[in-house]
Write an enzyme that holds these catalytic residues in place. Structure first.
Site, PDB file in Angstrom:
ATOM      1  N   LYS A   1      13.657  34.992   7.224  1.00  8.74           N
ATOM      2  CA  LYS A   1      13.183  36.315   7.220  1.00  8.74           C
ATOM      3  C   LYS A   1      14.424  37.234   6.622  1.00  8.74           C
ATOM      4  O   LYS A   1      14.198  38.372   5.695  1.00  8.74           O
ATOM      5  CB  LYS A   1      12.753  37.027   8.435  1.00  8.74           C
ATOM      6  CG  LYS A   1      11.379  36.518   8.943  1.00  8.74           C
ATOM      7  CD  LYS A   1      10.370  37.347   8.186  1.00  8.74           C
ATOM      8  CE  LYS A   1       9.057  36.874   8.515  1.00  8.74           C
ATOM      9  NZ  LYS A   1       7.800  37.270   7.915  1.00  8.74           N
TER      10      LYS A   1
ATOM     11  N   LYS B   1       0.462  27.261   0.562  1.00  9.32           N
ATOM     12  CA  LYS B   1      -0.369  27.017   1.556  1.00  9.32           C
ATOM     13  C   LYS B   1      -1.246  28.210   1.268  1.00  9.32           C
ATOM     14  O   LYS B   1      -1.102  29.177   1.016  1.00  9.32           O
ATOM     15  CB  LYS B   1       0.219  27.341   2.887  1.00  9.32           C
ATOM     16  CG  LYS B   1      -0.267  27.302   4.202  1.00  9.32           C
ATOM     17  CD  LYS B   1       0.686  27.540   5.308  1.00  9.32           C
ATOM     18  CE  LYS B   1       0.189  28.011   6.402  1.00  9.32           C
ATOM     19  NZ  LYS B   1       0.996  28.153   7.607  1.00  9.32           N
TER      20      LYS B   1
ATOM     21  N   LYS C   1      -2.666  34.892   2.878  1.00  8.19           N
ATOM     22  CA  LYS C   1      -2.645  36.180   2.492  1.00  8.19           C
ATOM     23  C   LYS C   1      -1.652  36.737   1.380  1.00  8.19           C
ATOM     24  O   LYS C   1      -1.926  37.318   0.468  1.00  8.19           O
ATOM     25  CB  LYS C   1      -2.694  37.175   3.366  1.00  8.19           C
ATOM     26  CG  LYS C   1      -4.289  37.455   4.187  1.00  8.19           C
ATOM     27  CD  LYS C   1      -4.899  38.582   3.515  1.00  8.19           C
ATOM     28  CE  LYS C   1      -6.307  38.349   3.656  1.00  8.19           C
ATOM     29  NZ  LYS C   1      -7.174  39.139   4.513  1.00  8.19           N
TER      30      LYS C   1
END
Ligand code: TRP
Length: 328
Positions: free
Chosen positions: A112, A192, A195
């Site tokens: 992140k 994968k 969204k």
């Protein structure tokens, strides 16, 4: 007594078939055997949201999908993380027994920090502590998650263990329960289904939208002409046939290899398979959507039931940490 399951998912709005096959389907099945609590983790979402404009809408759409897919508020507790604020109190208390070094080593934190260098916030470091608080607040023993969450679960066990040994046995050490489902690739055949990649098919899409989306899918790149033989084993559309045309998989593979069917035919079959599998879901969703107060009611009832458990655990924790006032 049934064992308790807890799982959380970020509010990502309308769910796609990857969410269904990878998580929701499993959540639904677990309801029969366990005492289940499922939570939409809106506070976790704040660690990486650019805008919160859509947050409430995303929560609402996601819950409608969960309900239409068979999550049953009579059987399970369904709620939104921030509606039971005790979790944030527990998060703070657990942060005092969590060495910073453990958190800085978590692979998702490092990732992140790399992905959002402009926003390496304090909450991001504490993400797994908040996740631990989610789980242990309800003394959950079983946590259905995807493989990507295993480092977080390991940490949750370590924090629970540490708390138990520093104070008194309080929390069960939660066990991960991996979904047996293989990774569901997106329509691009590379990532994968998710969204963020615009490679998904929404559960609630119409039949026409589904067909349109499937038509954009990438197939075997070696198959350029209709007469070229295909390679189903490397084709992404074919892999989706396993989920939606299970009875015809062998036949489709053979027809693809012999160029008896082209990619367009194969996609039409897939779209038809998806549409017939999802038809009951889609009908239920439309019916649920028409009941305007439904999601609000389900979520407030869920929060109320979750809070009863949460308050009890939190009082126990505070007592063990010496925070309860008593006459001296
Ligand atoms: N971290 C999880 C994810 O990103 C979501 C989550 C938050 C969760 N709290 C949890 C999962 C508790 C399981 C249990 O997918």
């Amino acid at each position: 007594m049934k064992q308790r399951v807890f799982s959380g998912a970020r509010p990502t709005g309308k769910q796609h078939i990857g969410n269904y096959l990878g998580a929701i389907q499993n959540y639904v099945a677990l309801q029969e055997e366990y005492d289940c609590i499922y939570c939409i983790v809106d506070v976790h979402a704040l660690t990486s949201l650019e805008s919160t404009d859509r947050l409430q809408e995303d929560i609402n759409e996601m819950m409608l999908d969960w309900l239409a897919a068979g999550l049953d508020p009579q059987k399970s507790i369904l709620f939104v993380q921030s509606h039971v604020p005790e979790v944030m109190e527990l998060h703070t208390l657990l942060s005092m027994v969590t060495p910073l070094g453990w958190l800085l080593r978590v692979p998702t934190f490092k990732e992140k920090a790399r992905m959002q260098p402009q926003n390496v916030n304090y909450g991001l470091v504490g993400y797994p502590v908040l996740m631990t608080a989610d789980i242990v607040l309800y003394k959950a023993e079983v946590v259905p998650v995807g493989e990507d969450q295993l480092p977080h679960l390991e940490l949750a066990r370590e924090i629970a263990r540490r708390f138990n040994s520093m104070f008194a046995p309080t929390f069960p050490e939660p066990q991960a329960k991996l979904t047996s489902f293989p990774l569901v690739l997106g329509l691009d055949g590379v990532q994968k289904m998710g969204k963020s990649y615009n490679n998904y098919i929404e559960l609630a899409a119409t039949s026409e939208e589904t067909l349109e989306r499937v038509m954009t899918a990438v197939t075997d790149p070696a198959r350029q002409y209709r007469s070229d033989p295909g390679h189903p084993e490397i084709c992404n559309v074919f892999s989706l046939q396993h989920f939606f045309n299970i009875n015809r998989v062998e036949e489709i593979a053979a027809e693809c290899r012999s160029a008896g069917i082209g990619c367009v035919d194969c996609k039409k079959l897939l779209a038809r398979g998806i549409n017939s599998a999802l038809e009951p879901f889609r009908e239920r969703r439309i019916a649920l959507e028409a009941k305007h107060q439904l999601v609000v009611e389900v979520l407030s009832d869920g929060a109320r039931r979750a809070q009863v458990i949460a308050k009890e655990t939190l009082a126990e924790v505070k007592e063990r940490m010496g925070l309860l006032q008593r006459a001296v």
